[in-house]
Enzyme design. Structure first.
Site, mmCIF file in Angstrom:
data_model
loop_
_atom_site.group_PDB
_atom_site.id
_atom_site.type_symbol
_atom_site.label_atom_id
_atom_site.label_comp_id
_atom_site.label_asym_id
_atom_site.label_seq_id
_atom_site.Cartn_x
_atom_site.Cartn_y
_atom_site.Cartn_z
ATOM 1 N N ASP A 44 1.241 2.487 3.531
ATOM 2 C CA ASP A 44 0.374 3.655 3.318
ATOM 3 C C ASP A 44 1.185 4.941 3.438
ATOM 4 O O ASP A 44 0.702 5.964 3.937
ATOM 5 C CB ASP A 44 -0.807 3.671 4.294
ATOM 6 C CG ASP A 44 -1.886 4.680 3.899
ATOM 7 O OD1 ASP A 44 -1.880 5.123 2.731
ATOM 8 O OD2 ASP A 44 -2.718 5.041 4.750
ATOM 9 N N HIS A 52 -4.993 -0.902 5.333
ATOM 10 C CA HIS A 52 -4.540 -0.205 6.547
ATOM 11 C C HIS A 52 -5.499 -0.444 7.729
ATOM 12 O O HIS A 52 -6.081 0.490 8.277
ATOM 13 C CB HIS A 52 -4.335 1.294 6.303
ATOM 14 C CG HIS A 52 -5.340 1.971 5.433
ATOM 15 N ND1 HIS A 52 -6.704 1.865 5.614
ATOM 16 C CD2 HIS A 52 -5.173 2.796 4.362
ATOM 17 C CE1 HIS A 52 -7.324 2.576 4.703
ATOM 18 N NE2 HIS A 52 -6.416 3.150 3.929
ATOM 19 N N LYS A 84 -8.848 -0.630 -6.551
ATOM 20 C CA LYS A 84 -8.930 0.094 -5.286
ATOM 21 C C LYS A 84 -10.288 0.764 -5.171
ATOM 22 O O LYS A 84 -10.703 1.520 -6.057
ATOM 23 C CB LYS A 84 -7.820 1.148 -5.178
ATOM 24 C CG LYS A 84 -7.827 1.935 -3.861
ATOM 25 C CD LYS A 84 -7.629 1.015 -2.654
ATOM 26 C CE LYS A 84 -7.750 1.773 -1.339
ATOM 27 N NZ LYS A 84 -6.559 2.559 -1.019
ATOM 28 N N HIS A 121 0.873 -1.187 0.000
ATOM 29 C CA HIS A 121 0.000 0.000 0.000
ATOM 30 C C HIS A 121 0.901 1.224 0.000
ATOM 31 O O HIS A 121 1.454 1.608 1.034
ATOM 32 C CB HIS A 121 -0.917 0.018 1.227
ATOM 33 C CG HIS A 121 -1.930 1.115 1.189
ATOM 34 N ND1 HIS A 121 -3.270 0.893 1.346
ATOM 35 C CD2 HIS A 121 -1.815 2.458 1.002
ATOM 36 C CE1 HIS A 121 -3.940 2.028 1.263
ATOM 37 N NE2 HIS A 121 -3.060 3.001 1.063
ATOM 38 N N HIS A 140 -10.567 0.771 1.011
ATOM 39 C CA HIS A 140 -10.473 1.707 2.137
ATOM 40 C C HIS A 140 -11.807 1.593 2.875
ATOM 41 O O HIS A 140 -12.801 2.203 2.476
ATOM 42 C CB HIS A 140 -10.247 3.136 1.633
ATOM 43 C CG HIS A 140 -10.108 4.145 2.733
ATOM 44 N ND1 HIS A 140 -8.964 4.870 2.933
ATOM 45 C CD2 HIS A 140 -10.978 4.543 3.697
ATOM 46 C CE1 HIS A 140 -9.132 5.674 3.974
ATOM 47 N NE2 HIS A 140 -10.348 5.508 4.453
ATOM 48 N N HIS A 164 1.651 5.265 -1.734
ATOM 49 C CA HIS A 164 1.304 6.450 -2.520
ATOM 50 C C HIS A 164 2.593 7.073 -3.056
ATOM 51 O O HIS A 164 3.474 7.453 -2.280
ATOM 52 C CB HIS A 164 0.569 7.478 -1.666
ATOM 53 C CG HIS A 164 -0.754 7.014 -1.145
ATOM 54 N ND1 HIS A 164 -1.935 7.231 -1.823
ATOM 55 C CD2 HIS A 164 -1.078 6.326 -0.020
ATOM 56 C CE1 HIS A 164 -2.943 6.706 -1.135
ATOM 57 N NE2 HIS A 164 -2.441 6.153 -0.040
#
Length: 360
Positions: A251, A179, A106, A12, A145, A14
């Site tokens: 994350d 997460h 996602k 995970h 999420h 970004h």
């Protein structure tokens, strides 16, 4: 003391785009063999063509970083670019993605987190059911999420009913609870064979007091929010035992200092993940489980060797990251430009702090 990790993965991650992409990619590429790249850009990655283009931009940055790296740096890194689920996404587009090796989806509930305005307004709708059915048929993995629109400390727990409905309705669809932050979610992993979870460094080491217990700390603000010490301890225990249903996903979510001071949610942890994890696992006498937590579990859960051509060489010739028990320091800041302004500065998790392990 040394420890060598084979094919560590960040499931995970970004990377953003443009200047931030250029600044943060080398951190992940040095420490990991691959990672699941989140699609919540502006605009988001909502089609096969957009996913291909984003992967090409990441590869271009990796190529440039390799050209500027020292000979000791191994910057081989495979980005698993996820596709952003929207209300207008079609089963035909999913089929095209699966055929091209883009197997990860996602799902963001609309408005749940950064750049989620394009997200799904109603997760259990006729159109979404068609998408989930198609994803199951094409062997895709749905990363979610999982938060409702309720009170911030209850959002993940409330979303548990959605996870249960999806797990029951699509028993052959792998679903990732992204997460995971609430200990009340853990029983879902035991109840449903097709439910899995990622765990972040910050959710297994910090709780809400790290955000608001003293002076307000914007650098510890994330979504889902850090919760109680009891939640942190329960999640930490899952990580330390490398529970078969969980894998590591940082994350890591870079925002400029200006954005953080204005309330952006996200913790930028990429600059020093494996040394902190080694320190944590050593503290609790669980170093022997770190390999499973940061690699083996993810390899099995996501089955990346089966569908990702770029990963197959690493099955027999793994990327190895060696860590040594020696003090190192987390950078104070990462600058996107020569001018060190708030809008060109990234502050990593635990900036300037000493860690008792170092990658070598």
């Amino acid at each position: 003391m040394h420890i060598t990790l084979k094919n560590p993965l960040d499931m995970h991650l970004h990377l953003r785009d443009d200047l931030i992409l250029q600044a943060v990619v080398p951190f992940s590429a040095r420490s990991f063999v691959g990672g699941v790249i989140m699609p919540n850009l502006a605009p988001p990655i909502t089609s096969l063509n957009a996913a291909i283009a984003y992967r090409q931009r990441i590869q271009a940055v990796l190529d440039s970083a390799r050209g500027n790296a020292s000979t000791s740096d191994d910057l081989r890194f495979v980005p698993f670019c996820a596709l952003y689920i929207t209300d207008t996404l079609t089963p035909k587009e999913l089929e095209s993605c699966a055929k091209e090796g883009f197997r990860l989806l996602k799902l963001y509930p609309k408005g749940a987190t950064t750049n989620s305005d394009y997200g799904v307004a109603e997760v259990i709708s006729p159109n979404m059911r068609r998408l989930f059915s198609a994803a199951q048929e094409f062997g895709m993995i749905v990363c979610i999420h999982g938060e409702s629109a309720g009170f911030s400390l209850e959002r993940e727990h409330q979303f548990g009913l959605v996870f249960e409905e999806l797990a029951r309705s699509y028993p052959h669809l792998k679903i990732i609870i992204e997460h995971m932050s609430d200990r009340r979610t853990i029983p879902l992993l035991e109840s449903y064979e097709n439910l899995y979870a990622t765990l972040t460094l910050h959710h297994i080491t910090m709780h809400l007091d790290n955000v608001v217990g003293g002076q307000l700390c914007c650098h510890h603000f994330c979504k889902p929010v850090l919760k109680t010490p009891q939640d942190t301890q329960a999640l930490l225990e899952l990580a330390l035992q490398a529970h078969k249903k969980v894998s590591f996903g940082s994350d890591s979510a870079p925002h400029t200092l200006e954005s953080k001071l204005n309330g952006a949610a996200g913790i930028f942890s990429a600059p020093c993940l494996l040394p902190q994890l080694a320190e944590l696992f050593e503290t609790y006498g669980a170093l022997e489980n770190l390999q499973a937590f940061v690699s083996d579990n993810a390899m099995r859960i996501y089955d990346v060797f089966a569908w990702c051509d770029e990963m197959r060489p690493y099955q027999h010739s793994p990327k190895e990251i060696t860590l040594k028990k020696v003090d190192s320091f987390i950078p104070e800041a990462i600058y996107l430009a020569e001018s060190k302004r708030n809008d060109t500065t990234l502050i990593p998790l635990k900036a300037g702090k000493k860690v008792s392990w170092q990658e070598i």
